[in-house]
Enzyme design. Structure first.
Site, PDB file in Angstrom:
ATOM      1  N   TYR A  26     103.034  17.572 -31.451  1.00 16.81           N
ATOM      2  CA  TYR A  26     103.397  17.979 -32.822  1.00 16.81           C
ATOM      3  C   TYR A  26     102.134  18.286 -33.621  1.00 16.81           C
ATOM      4  O   TYR A  26     102.045  19.318 -34.300  1.00 16.81           O
ATOM      5  CB  TYR A  26     104.210  16.863 -33.479  1.00 16.81           C
ATOM      6  CG  TYR A  26     104.536  17.102 -34.936  1.00 16.81           C
ATOM      7  CD1 TYR A  26     105.452  18.081 -35.310  1.00 16.81           C
ATOM      8  CD2 TYR A  26     103.917  16.356 -35.942  1.00 16.81           C
ATOM      9  CE1 TYR A  26     105.747  18.309 -36.645  1.00 16.81           C
ATOM     10  CE2 TYR A  26     104.210  16.578 -37.274  1.00 16.81           C
ATOM     11  CZ  TYR A  26     105.117  17.544 -37.624  1.00 16.81           C
ATOM     12  OH  TYR A  26     105.409  17.780 -38.952  1.00 16.81           O
ATOM     13  N   GLU A  48     111.941  15.847 -44.404  1.00 12.53           N
ATOM     14  CA  GLU A  48     111.068  14.997 -45.206  1.00 12.53           C
ATOM     15  C   GLU A  48     111.900  14.142 -46.154  1.00 12.53           C
ATOM     16  O   GLU A  48     111.563  12.988 -46.430  1.00 12.53           O
ATOM     17  CB  GLU A  48     110.058  15.833 -45.994  1.00 12.53           C
ATOM     18  CG  GLU A  48     108.958  16.460 -45.150  1.00 12.53           C
ATOM     19  CD  GLU A  48     108.018  15.437 -44.513  1.00 12.53           C
ATOM     20  OE1 GLU A  48     108.036  14.267 -44.927  1.00 12.53           O
ATOM     21  OE2 GLU A  48     107.275  15.826 -43.595  1.00 12.53           O
ATOM     22  N   TRP A  56     107.892   8.991 -39.850  1.00  9.46           N
ATOM     23  CA  TRP A  56     108.093  10.334 -39.296  1.00  9.46           C
ATOM     24  C   TRP A  56     108.469  10.247 -37.822  1.00  9.46           C
ATOM     25  O   TRP A  56     109.190  11.092 -37.309  1.00  9.46           O
ATOM     26  CB  TRP A  56     106.844  11.186 -39.505  1.00  9.46           C
ATOM     27  CG  TRP A  56     106.969  12.549 -38.892  1.00  9.46           C
ATOM     28  CD1 TRP A  56     106.215  13.086 -37.912  1.00  9.46           C
ATOM     29  CD2 TRP A  56     107.954  13.552 -39.207  1.00  9.46           C
ATOM     30  NE1 TRP A  56     106.649  14.348 -37.599  1.00  9.46           N
ATOM     31  CE2 TRP A  56     107.717  14.669 -38.374  1.00  9.46           C
ATOM     32  CE3 TRP A  56     109.013  13.613 -40.117  1.00  9.46           C
ATOM     33  CZ2 TRP A  56     108.482  15.825 -38.423  1.00  9.46           C
ATOM     34  CZ3 TRP A  56     109.791  14.782 -40.162  1.00  9.46           C
ATOM     35  CH2 TRP A  56     109.517  15.861 -39.329  1.00  9.46           C
TER      36      TRP A  56
END
Length: 204
Positions: A26, A48, A56
């Site tokens: 990522y 988000e 996350w």
């Protein structure tokens, strides 16, 4: 504070990407590279919002299933979700089952449609808030910025939900509106080159 660590290839990378195996790809291929695809922008802002109060890593692990149940974050389709869809999603263990966040995503999909009507695209609106380099905090030192505070305020004025300054700054970092890779991170230069070649959408 040392903000980088050597990766598997010996190259220095942002320290945070070593905290979970799935963070490395990522970090290397997505985070910070500029994006102007409206679906991806809507997806990231939605995710988000779901991350608020969570990690996350939790969201990234569930991202593919989020994409499935929200139809690839096609906001025209999501805007048509009903109370029945909310109840269905609340039973889906593959996502974060939080009524407020689910309802906010559906609500924001309608706001996204309005934004496209008013500005031509979500990208045209968001990229107006790309800060000048001199207005940025040093990489990896802040969780908000003047630009994220201003963008958050504007989004809230337009009726968006779960778009506080910290959420918006994380969105800006990920979508390439800022290059927040550490100064000695090996990916920073690639992101900067991608940003240099990136054709900003014309303001709507």
């Amino acid at each position: 504070m040392n903000t980088t660590l050597p990766g598997p290839d010996g190259q220095l990378r942002c320290r945070w990407c070593a905290s979970a195996p799935e963070f490395l790809p990522y970090h290397d291929t997505e985070w910070g590279f500029p994006v102007k695809d409206d679906r991806r922008l809507f997806e990231k802002l939605s995710l988000e919002g779901f991350q608020s109060g969570l990690s996350w890593r939790t969201i990234l692990a569930k991202r593919e299933h989020f994409r499935t149940v929200f139809h690839g974050f096609d906001f025209d389709r999501v805007a048509r979700f009903t109370a029945r869809d909310v109840e269905r999603l609340l039973k889906d263990e593959g996502i974060v089952r939080h009524r407020g966040k689910i309802e906010a995503t559906i609500h924001n999909a309608a706001r996204a449609q309005e934004m496209v009507q008013q500005h031509g695209s979500i990208a045209a609106f968001m990229w107006q808030y790309e800060p000048q380099p001199e207005d940025l905090p040093a990489p990896r030192t802040a969780s908000t910025s003047a630009a994220s505070i201003a963008l958050s305020k504007d989004l809230k004025k337009r009726g968006w939900k779960f778009v506080g300054p910290t959420t918006v700054y994380a969105f800006m970092q990920a979508m390439g509106l800022v290059n927040d890779h550490a100064e000695d991170c090996t990916v920073r230069a690639r992101v900067e080159e991608a940003r240099r070649q990136f054709k900003r959408p014309a303001p709507g």
